[in-house]
Design an enzyme around this catalytic site. Sequence first.
Site, PDB file in Angstrom:
ATOM      1  N   CYS A  89       0.870  -1.169  -0.134  1.00 20.73           N
ATOM      2  CA  CYS A  89       0.114   0.037  -0.008  1.00 20.73           C
ATOM      3  C   CYS A  89       0.849   1.115   0.073  1.00 20.73           C
ATOM      4  O   CYS A  89       1.567   1.379   0.908  1.00 20.73           O
ATOM      5  CB  CYS A  89      -0.750   0.188   1.148  1.00 20.73           C
ATOM      6  N   ILE A  91       1.038   5.191  -0.295  1.00 19.59           N
ATOM      7  CA  ILE A  91      -0.075   6.404   0.024  1.00 19.59           C
ATOM      8  C   ILE A  91       0.608   7.764  -0.460  1.00 19.59           C
ATOM      9  O   ILE A  91       1.705   7.927   0.185  1.00 19.59           O
ATOM     10  CB  ILE A  91      -0.500   6.208   1.553  1.00 19.59           C
ATOM     11  N   HIS A  97       8.204  10.460  -3.411  1.00 19.14           N
ATOM     12  CA  HIS A  97       8.620   9.180  -2.960  1.00 19.14           C
ATOM     13  C   HIS A  97       7.332   8.148  -3.470  1.00 19.14           C
ATOM     14  O   HIS A  97       7.774   7.317  -4.196  1.00 19.14           O
ATOM     15  CB  HIS A  97       8.618   8.846  -1.670  1.00 19.14           C
TER      16      HIS A  97
HETATM   17  N1  RBF Z   1       6.570   1.954   1.431  1.00 21.40           N
HETATM   18  C1  RBF Z   1       5.335   1.533   1.080  1.00 21.40           C
HETATM   19  O1  RBF Z   1       5.106   0.486   0.980  1.00 21.40           O
HETATM   20  N2  RBF Z   1       4.206   2.651   1.213  1.00 21.40           N
HETATM   21  C2  RBF Z   1       4.385   3.893   1.342  1.00 21.40           C
HETATM   22  O2  RBF Z   1       3.409   4.671   1.242  1.00 21.40           O
HETATM   23  C3  RBF Z   1       5.794   4.273   1.570  1.00 21.40           C
HETATM   24  N3  RBF Z   1       5.930   5.753   1.625  1.00 21.40           N
HETATM   25  C4  RBF Z   1       7.182   6.088   2.078  1.00 21.40           C
HETATM   26  C5  RBF Z   1       7.543   7.359   2.072  1.00 21.40           C
HETATM   27  C6  RBF Z   1       8.668   7.750   2.336  1.00 21.40           C
HETATM   28  C7  RBF Z   1       8.808   9.409   2.527  1.00 21.40           C
HETATM   29  C8  RBF Z   1       9.811   6.772   2.563  1.00 21.40           C
HETATM   30  C9  RBF Z   1      11.286   7.382   2.730  1.00 21.40           C
HETATM   31  C10 RBF Z   1       9.443   5.375   2.201  1.00 21.40           C
HETATM   32  C11 RBF Z   1       8.192   5.164   1.855  1.00 21.40           C
HETATM   33  N4  RBF Z   1       8.017   3.689   1.804  1.00 21.40           N
HETATM   34  C12 RBF Z   1       6.689   3.383   1.497  1.00 21.40           C
HETATM   35  C13 RBF Z   1       9.076   3.123   2.147  1.00 21.40           C
HETATM   36  C14 RBF Z   1       9.666   2.214   0.935  1.00 21.40           C
HETATM   37  O3  RBF Z   1       8.805   1.505   0.118  1.00 21.40           O
HETATM   38  C15 RBF Z   1      11.121   1.632   1.101  1.00 21.40           C
HETATM   39  O4  RBF Z   1      10.752   0.502   2.104  1.00 21.40           O
HETATM   40  C16 RBF Z   1      12.273   2.722   1.569  1.00 21.40           C
HETATM   41  O5  RBF Z   1      12.390   3.847   0.603  1.00 21.40           O
HETATM   42  C17 RBF Z   1      13.486   1.806   1.722  1.00 21.40           C
HETATM   43  O6  RBF Z   1      14.353   2.770   2.345  1.00 21.40           O
END
Ligand code: RBF
Length: 158
Positions: A89, A91, A97
Site C-alpha cells: 500500500c 499512500i 516518493h
Molecule cells: N512504502 C510503502 O509500502 N508505502 C508507502 O506509502 C511508503 N511511503 C514512503 C514514504 C517515504 C518518505 C519513504 C522514505 C519511504 C516510504 N516507503 C513506503 C518505504 C519504501 O517502500 C522503502 O521501503 C524505503 O524507501 C526503503 O528505504
Amino acid sequence: MATTLKNLSTYSTRNLPTATELKFGIVVAEWNEDVTSALLDGALDTLKKHGAQTKNIFIKTVPGSFELSLGAQWLAQEPEIDAVIALGCIIQGETRHFDFISQAVADGITQVNLKYNKPVIFGVLTPDTLEQALDRAGGKHGNKGDEAAITALKMLGF
Ligand code: RBF
C-alpha cells in the site's frame, strides 16, 4: 475510477481452477501494515476458499513496497511455486516518493512475471489517503487482496 464501480471482492468464475494442488508465494510490505495485513487476510481467505492448502502457501514480508519486486523474485525463482502475489500500500504523501516507489514496483513486478514466466500479481494499492486504502482493504470497495488472489488463480487457469 474503475474501483468506484467494481467491488474488488466480486469476480466471475471464468478460468478459475481449483487450487488444491497449487503452490503460492505471497510477499507483503510492512509499510502501512494495518492495510497490508488486511490485504493478506483477504488473499489467504480467497485462496483457501478455492481449495489452496495452508502448507502450499509461503508468506514472506519485506520492509516497504519498493522491496516487493526483489521479494517477489526470490519467491518466483522457486520452481515449485506456481504463482506469486505481491501486496503493498503506497499512500500519496507530500514528497515524490509515491511516484518513484509506485513506478518502480510496477516495473519490477512486470519484469519478474516475464523473467520467470509465471504469474506475479500486482496487489498494490496506490490511494491518495489512508481512508481510501481501508475502503479497498476489506471496506466498502471490497479487498484488493481478494482480487489479487483471484487474479493469480485465473492466470493459472489460462
Ligand atoms: N512504502 C510503502 O509500502 N508505502 C508507502 O506509502 C511508503 N511511503 C514512503 C514514504 C517515504 C518518505 C519513504 C522514505 C519511504 C516510504 N516507503 C513506503 C518505504 C519504501 O517502500 C522503502 O521501503 C524505503 O524507501 C526503503 O528505504
